[in-house]
Design a protein around this motif. Structure first.
Motif: not given
Length: 191
Positions: A8-14, A114-121, A129-142
């Motif tokens: 996540f950190k490397l991808l967020g950086t890219l 990318g900033l959202m990927l860094l927040a997941c990390a 972990t649940q907050a990271a998964f909520d971020l992915l499911g509710e805020h990033l991946m939609p």
């Protein structure tokens, strides 16, 4: 989980931090070693001229000139397709509820890919972990899959096209493995 945090950190950086071509090659090489990115993605970056790499990053992620694919969620999730829209406000509240207040030193929407990927990390590092998964499911991946598909189809060079395709696969696999529920939201795109 450490490997996922690292990825996540490397991808967020890219997707967020402008790096030299040499630094980007190091990041992409590390992601190839972790089976996140394909060798062909590294090859596409390797043949890219440093000036083109810098220019294309600015055009794709910093808003230089006409952006072929905006990297902010509210552009996809808000009917008016604006920055700092309602979806960004909801995401900001989500971050605040989890003790995060973004201060990058510039006025920018928090919902940059990318900033959202860094927040997941960050969440994963904090054992949230649940907050990271909520971020992915509710805020990033939609909207994230649509963004990556657009990037794959419209990026100005094969490196960013391949990067987007590889990241779609990696995130889809992660979502399936972790059984993350991705909320369906209406996507607004100018066709």
């Amino acid at each position: 989980m450490r490997i996922i945090i690292y990825n996540f950190k490397l991808l967020g950086t890219l997707f967020y931090h402008k790096r030299s071509k040499t630094e980007s090659v190091e990041l992409v090489s590390a992601l190839v070693e972790e089976y996140v990115l394909e060798n062909e993605t590294l090859d596409a970056l390797s043949v890219l001229e440093p000036e083109q790499h810098d220019h294309d990053f600015s055009a794709l992620f910093e808003g230089m000139g006409s952006m072929p694919v905006p990297p902010w969620g509210s552009v996809y999730l808000d009917k008016e397709q604006v920055l700092f829209g309602e979806s960004n406000t909801q995401y900001r509240l989500f971050l605040q509820q989890h003790g995060i207040e973004l201060d990058s030193g510039q006025r920018e929407p928090e919902d940059q890919f990318g900033l959202m990927l860094l927040a997941c990390a960050y969440f994963l590092e904090q054992d949230q972990t649940q907050a990271a998964f909520d971020l992915l499911g509710e805020h990033l991946m939609p909207w994230g899959s649509t963004y990556l598909e657009q990037l794959r189809d419209k990026a100005p060079n094969p490196f960013y096209q391949r990067l987007a395709a590889d990241v779609i696969k990696w995130l889809d696999t992660l979502i399936q493995q972790q059984r993350i529920n991705v909320v369906k939201k209406k996507i607004y795109l100018d066709e």
